[in-house]
Design a protein around this motif. Structure first.
Motif, PDB file in Angstrom:
ATOM      1  N   MET A  32       0.818  -1.182   0.000  1.00 57.12           N
ATOM      2  CA  MET A  32       0.000   0.000   0.000  1.00 57.12           C
ATOM      3  C   MET A  32       0.870   1.257   0.000  1.00 57.12           C
ATOM      4  N   GLY A  33       2.029   1.154   0.618  1.00 59.26           N
ATOM      5  CA  GLY A  33       2.937   2.285   0.657  1.00 59.26           C
ATOM      6  C   GLY A  33       3.398   2.702  -0.728  1.00 59.26           C
ATOM      7  N   GLU A  34       3.504   1.743  -1.653  1.00 56.31           N
ATOM      8  CA  GLU A  34       3.929   2.059  -3.023  1.00 56.31           C
ATOM      9  C   GLU A  34       2.822   2.782  -3.791  1.00 56.31           C
ATOM     10  N   LEU A  35       1.578   2.436  -3.495  1.00 58.62           N
ATOM     11  CA  LEU A  35       0.459   3.043  -4.208  1.00 58.62           C
ATOM     12  C   LEU A  35       0.105   4.426  -3.672  1.00 58.62           C
ATOM     13  N   TRP A  36       0.371   4.665  -2.405  1.00 57.50           N
ATOM     14  CA  TRP A  36       0.130   5.967  -1.767  1.00 57.50           C
ATOM     15  C   TRP A  36       1.429   6.391  -1.082  1.00 57.50           C
ATOM     16  N   PRO A  37       2.408   6.891  -1.817  1.00 63.00           N
ATOM     17  CA  PRO A  37       3.735   7.183  -1.252  1.00 63.00           C
ATOM     18  C   PRO A  37       3.735   8.257  -0.157  1.00 63.00           C
ATOM     19  N   LYS A  38       2.792   9.194  -0.169  1.00 60.96           N
ATOM     20  CA  LYS A  38       2.768  10.256   0.840  1.00 60.96           C
ATOM     21  C   LYS A  38       2.036   9.833   2.108  1.00 60.96           C
ATOM     22  N   TRP A  39       1.463   8.672   2.081  1.00 60.49           N
ATOM     23  CA  TRP A  39       0.664   8.188   3.212  1.00 60.49           C
ATOM     24  C   TRP A  39       1.513   7.273   4.087  1.00 60.49           C
ATOM     25  N   THR A  40       1.437   7.432   5.389  1.00 62.79           N
ATOM     26  CA  THR A  40       2.146   6.534   6.301  1.00 62.79           C
ATOM     27  C   THR A  40       1.122   5.857   7.205  1.00 62.79           C
ATOM     28  N   LEU A  41       1.356   4.617   7.454  1.00 59.76           N
ATOM     29  CA  LEU A  41       0.463   3.806   8.280  1.00 59.76           C
ATOM     30  C   LEU A  41       0.965   3.829   9.720  1.00 59.76           C
ATOM     31  N   GLU A  42       0.061   4.075  10.635  1.00 58.58           N
ATOM     32  CA  GLU A  42       0.425   4.075  12.051  1.00 58.58           C
ATOM     33  C   GLU A  42       0.874   2.669  12.439  1.00 58.58           C
ATOM     34  N   PRO A  43       1.868   2.539  13.301  1.00 57.67           N
ATOM     35  CA  PRO A  43       2.401   1.212  13.663  1.00 57.67           C
ATOM     36  C   PRO A  43       1.330   0.254  14.201  1.00 57.67           C
ATOM     37  N   GLU A  44       0.431   0.742  15.035  1.00 58.38           N
ATOM     38  CA  GLU A  44      -0.599  -0.126  15.604  1.00 58.38           C
ATOM     39  C   GLU A  44      -1.564  -0.610  14.522  1.00 58.38           C
ATOM     40  N   LEU A  45      -1.953   0.281  13.619  1.00 58.83           N
ATOM     41  CA  LEU A  45      -2.837  -0.106  12.517  1.00 58.83           C
ATOM     42  C   LEU A  45      -2.124  -1.073  11.580  1.00 58.83           C
ATOM     43  N   SER A  46      -0.848  -0.846  11.366  1.00 54.00           N
ATOM     44  CA  SER A  46      -0.057  -1.739  10.521  1.00 54.00           C
ATOM     45  C   SER A  46      -0.039  -3.152  11.103  1.00 54.00           C
ATOM     46  N   ARG A  47       0.197  -3.255  12.409  1.00 53.65           N
ATOM     47  CA  ARG A  47       0.206  -4.566  13.077  1.00 53.65           C
ATOM     48  C   ARG A  47      -1.163  -5.238  12.972  1.00 53.65           C
ATOM     49  N   LEU A  48      -2.222  -4.444  13.182  1.00 56.07           N
ATOM     50  CA  LEU A  48      -3.573  -4.980  13.123  1.00 56.07           C
ATOM     51  C   LEU A  48      -3.915  -5.470  11.719  1.00 56.07           C
ATOM     52  N   LEU A  49      -3.549  -4.697  10.709  1.00 56.29           N
ATOM     53  CA  LEU A  49      -3.810  -5.117   9.329  1.00 56.29           C
ATOM     54  C   LEU A  49      -3.044  -6.391   8.981  1.00 56.29           C
ATOM     55  N   ASN A  50      -1.802  -6.469   9.371  1.00 57.88           N
ATOM     56  CA  ASN A  50      -1.017  -7.679   9.107  1.00 57.88           C
ATOM     57  C   ASN A  50      -1.652  -8.887   9.773  1.00 57.88           C
ATOM     58  N   GLU A  51      -2.130  -8.709  10.986  1.00 61.24           N
ATOM     59  CA  GLU A  51      -2.766  -9.806  11.723  1.00 61.24           C
ATOM     60  C   GLU A  51      -4.081 -10.224  11.070  1.00 61.24           C
ATOM     61  N   ARG A  52      -4.927  -9.244  10.750  1.00 61.07           N
ATOM     62  CA  ARG A  52      -6.256  -9.540  10.207  1.00 61.07           C
ATOM     63  C   ARG A  52      -6.236  -9.932   8.732  1.00 61.07           C
ATOM     64  N   TRP A  53      -5.415  -9.277   7.956  1.00 56.47           N
ATOM     65  CA  TRP A  53      -5.405  -9.533   6.528  1.00 56.47           C
ATOM     66  C   TRP A  53      -4.431 -10.638   6.136  1.00 56.47           C
ATOM     67  N   GLY A  54      -3.628 -11.112   7.073  1.00 58.08           N
ATOM     68  CA  GLY A  54      -2.631 -12.135   6.755  1.00 58.08           C
ATOM     69  C   GLY A  54      -3.221 -13.453   6.307  1.00 58.08           C
ATOM     70  N   SER A  55      -4.436 -13.772   6.772  1.00 55.07           N
ATOM     71  CA  SER A  55      -5.035 -15.066   6.426  1.00 55.07           C
ATOM     72  C   SER A  55      -5.981 -14.971   5.234  1.00 55.07           C
ATOM     73  N   LEU A  56      -6.125 -13.778   4.662  1.00 58.04           N
ATOM     74  CA  LEU A  56      -7.017 -13.612   3.510  1.00 58.04           C
ATOM     75  C   LEU A  56      -6.330 -14.046   2.225  1.00 58.04           C
ATOM     76  N   HIS A  57      -7.123 -14.208   1.179  1.00 48.99           N
ATOM     77  CA  HIS A  57      -6.579 -14.535  -0.142  1.00 48.99           C
ATOM     78  C   HIS A  57      -5.792 -13.322  -0.623  1.00 48.99           C
ATOM     79  N   GLN A  58      -4.468 -13.418  -0.596  1.00 42.63           N
ATOM     80  CA  GLN A  58      -3.628 -12.258  -0.871  1.00 42.63           C
ATOM     81  C   GLN A  58      -3.788 -11.721  -2.291  1.00 42.63           C
ATOM     82  N   ASP A  59      -3.994 -12.592  -3.258  1.00 48.85           N
ATOM     83  CA  ASP A  59      -4.137 -12.112  -4.646  1.00 48.85           C
ATOM     84  C   ASP A  59      -5.419 -11.294  -4.797  1.00 48.85           C
TER      85      ASP A  59
END
Length: 138
Positions: free
Chosen positions: A1-28
């Protein structure tokens, strides 16, 4: 997501939460939703909209954690009995074991283990056990 929105930064807590929640989804499929969202939104991404788009294309029955899928497969395998091929293999093995056994050896195995097997497979297992684990000498 950082490549698609280069000026946007993800908060560390939200980043951890997204990795946890989205990690088991169909990545493609998730990646496709993120890319489509980028085409629709030039500023910062809307995480909820991305997740909603993902849920719209993936039936909720498919949104299982990988561990649940693996456990379900294990459970299904555990309740299925032996196949006809398994029985055929066991019969062939038992026939091979019993073809080399003497009547005396069979009687000694039955006496040692205290059993009177009613199938040739059980008798072959008993005989094989006694051959691999000789009785201690007295």
């Amino acid at each position: 997501m950082g490549e698609l929105w280069p000026k946007w930064t993800l908060e560390p807590e939200l980043s951890r939460l997204l990795n946890e929640r989205w990690g088991s989804l169909h990545q493609d499929k998730l990646r496709d939703c993120i890319r489509q969202h980028r085409l629709e939104r030039d500023t910062k991404p809307d995480v909820a909209a991305i997740h909603k788009a993902y849920c719209a294309i993936v039936p909720q029955a498919d949104v299982l954690a990988r561990g649940e899928v693996v456990q379900t497969r294990r459970d299904a395998s555990a309740v299925q009995g032996p196949t006809p091929a398994d029985y055929a293999d066991w019969d062939a093995w038992a026939k091979g074991v019993l073809s080399t056994a003497t009547r005396q050896e069979i009687e000694a195995a039955q006496e040692r283990l205290g059993i009177s097997p009613d199938t040739h497979r059980v008798l072959a297992v008993a005989l094989d056990y006694c051959r691999k684990n000789p009785a201690p000498r007295r």
